[in-house]
Design a protein around this motif. Structure first.
Motif, PDB file in Angstrom:
ATOM      1  N   GLU A 171       3.821  -1.614   5.239  1.00  0.00           N
ATOM      2  CA  GLU A 171       2.755  -0.870   4.597  1.00  0.00           C
ATOM      3  C   GLU A 171       3.032   0.342   4.164  1.00  0.00           C
ATOM      4  N   SER A 172       3.733   1.074   4.709  1.00  0.00           N
ATOM      5  CA  SER A 172       4.079   2.655   4.190  1.00  0.00           C
ATOM      6  C   SER A 172       5.700   2.764   3.786  1.00  0.00           C
ATOM      7  N   SER A 189       7.574   4.613   1.695  1.00  0.00           N
ATOM      8  CA  SER A 189       7.766   5.953   1.486  1.00  0.00           C
ATOM      9  C   SER A 189       8.174   6.639   2.719  1.00  0.00           C
ATOM     10  N   HIS A 216       4.611  -7.844  -7.056  1.00  0.00           N
ATOM     11  CA  HIS A 216       2.968  -7.832  -7.049  1.00  0.00           C
ATOM     12  C   HIS A 216       2.602  -8.200  -8.253  1.00  0.00           C
ATOM     13  N   VAL A 269       7.821   0.729 -11.336  1.00  0.00           N
ATOM     14  CA  VAL A 269       6.208   0.172 -11.323  1.00  0.00           C
ATOM     15  C   VAL A 269       6.344  -1.312 -11.998  1.00  0.00           C
ATOM     16  N   PHE A 283       3.991  -1.661  -4.188  1.00  0.00           N
ATOM     17  CA  PHE A 283       2.645  -1.683  -4.669  1.00  0.00           C
ATOM     18  C   PHE A 283       1.711  -0.962  -3.570  1.00  0.00           C
ATOM     19  N   ASN A 284       1.131   0.271  -4.117  1.00  0.00           N
ATOM     20  CA  ASN A 284       0.301   0.911  -3.183  1.00  0.00           C
ATOM     21  C   ASN A 284       1.230   1.256  -2.025  1.00  0.00           C
ATOM     22  N   ASP A 285       2.333   1.571  -1.985  1.00  0.00           N
ATOM     23  CA  ASP A 285       3.433   2.006  -1.163  1.00  0.00           C
ATOM     24  C   ASP A 285       3.768   0.672  -0.100  1.00  0.00           C
ATOM     25  N   ALA A 286       3.337  -0.401  -0.499  1.00  0.00           N
ATOM     26  CA  ALA A 286       3.451  -1.595   0.421  1.00  0.00           C
ATOM     27  C   ALA A 286       4.478  -2.753  -0.182  1.00  0.00           C
ATOM     28  N   CYS A 287       5.253  -3.264   0.549  1.00  0.00           N
ATOM     29  CA  CYS A 287       6.467  -4.204  -0.175  1.00  0.00           C
ATOM     30  C   CYS A 287       6.519  -5.472   1.025  1.00  0.00           C
TER      31      CYS A 287
END
Length: 229
Positions: free
Chosen positions: A19-20, A22, A91, A132, A138-142
Motif C-alpha cells: 500500500e505505501s 515510498s 495499473h 508514471v 499507482f497512488n503509492d501502491a503496487c
C-alpha cells in the motif's frame, strides 16, 4: 537476467500488494517477506527488497526472490525443479508484466539443500518502476505476484525422478472452442473446473506467446486462485 511480456490474467499462486511503497523505500535495508503460500505441493514465500539486495542489485533496482519454506521435511539429496514466473501489475494497461529467466532452461529452476532461494537481484530498475507511464506504482501502491509449477523432484536415497500420477480417465475436462479461426483475442480462458480437490483453468494463446508468437499455439493449465486485488 529476465525477459518481460504482459498478460491480463492474474498470477495463479500468490499476489503481494503493498500500500505505501515510498515508506518502505525510505528504509534502505528493508526486506519484505510475504505470507507463506502453497503451490505445486510445497510451501513458499516471496522476499522483496524495495531498494535492492545490497551490492548484488547495484542499489538502484528492486530485488525479488522465491524461497522454499519446508525443506526440513525432505530426504537427504532432495531437489525440486519448478517453472517460476514473477509478475508486476501495470495499473495503466491493467495487465501483469511477466519476468522470467532467459538463461539455461528458460524459467526452470532447481531448488536443493544448497539453493533454497532463487530470483532476480535486478528485477526492475527503481527509475523504471517509478515512471508514471509504466503504471507499476499507482497512488503509492503496487502489486507483485508469482507462479510456481512443479516439473520434477529428485531424492538421492532412491535415485529416481518422481512425477505426479496421471489422473483417472474419468477425471478429465473437455474444452470446446467453436469457430477457432475467428478468434481475435490474444488469450482465451476456459471456465474453472475441478479435478480431485483442486480447481483449474485452461489458458490458450491462439497466436502463440513470447518466443513462440506467430509460430505455434501456446497452452497453459493453472490452478485457480481467487482474486486478491
Amino acid at each position: 537476467m529476465s525477459s518481460s511480456s504482459k498478460r491480463k490474467t492474474e498470477p495463479a499462486h500468490y499476489l503481494l500488494k503493498i500500500e505505501s511503497f515510498s515508506l518502505l523505500a525510505e528504509a534502505r535495508s528493508m526486506k519484505i517477506e510475504s505470507d507463506v503460500f502453497e503451490a505445486s505441493g510445497h510451501k513458499w514465500r516471496l522476499e522483496l527488497y524495495p531498494n535492492g539486495n545490497g551490492e548484488e542489485s547495484g542499489g538502484n533496482n528492486i530485488s525479488l526472490y522465491l524461497v522454499i519454506c519446508d525443506p526440513e521435511s525432505f530426504p537427504n539429496g532432495w531437489e525440486v525443479c519448478v517453472d517460476v514466473s514473477f509478475f508486476v501489475y501495470d495499473h495503466e494497461s491493467h495487465r501483469y508484466a511477466i519476468f522470467q529467466d532467459i538463461n539455461g532452461d528458460g524459467n526452470r529452476t532447481r531448488f536443493n539443500e544448497s539453493k533454497k532461494m532463487w530470483g532476480f537481484d535486478k528485477l526492475i530498475s527503481l527509475e523504471s518502476f517509478k515512471e508514471v507511464e509504466n503504471g507499476y506504482l499507482f497512488n503509492d501502491a503496487c502489486v507483485f505476484g508469482v507462479e510456481v509449477f512443479a516439473v520434477s523432484e529428485y531424492a538421492q536415497n532412491d535415485r529416481c525422478l518422481s512425477f505426479v500420477k496421471p489422473p483417472a480417465a474419468n477425471n478429465t475436462y473437455t474444452w470446446r472452442i467453436d469457430n477457432f479461426s475467428d478468434v481475435t483475442e490474444e488469450i482465451i480462458c476456459s471456465d474453472v473446473f475441478k479435478i480431485g480437490n483442486v480447481k483449474w483453468k485452461l489458458s490458450l494463446y491462439p497466436k502463440g506467446n513470447n518466443a513462440y508468437r506467430a509460430h505455434a499455439l501456446t497452452f497453459f493449465k493453472t490452478t485457480f486462485a481467487s482474486s486478491l486485488y
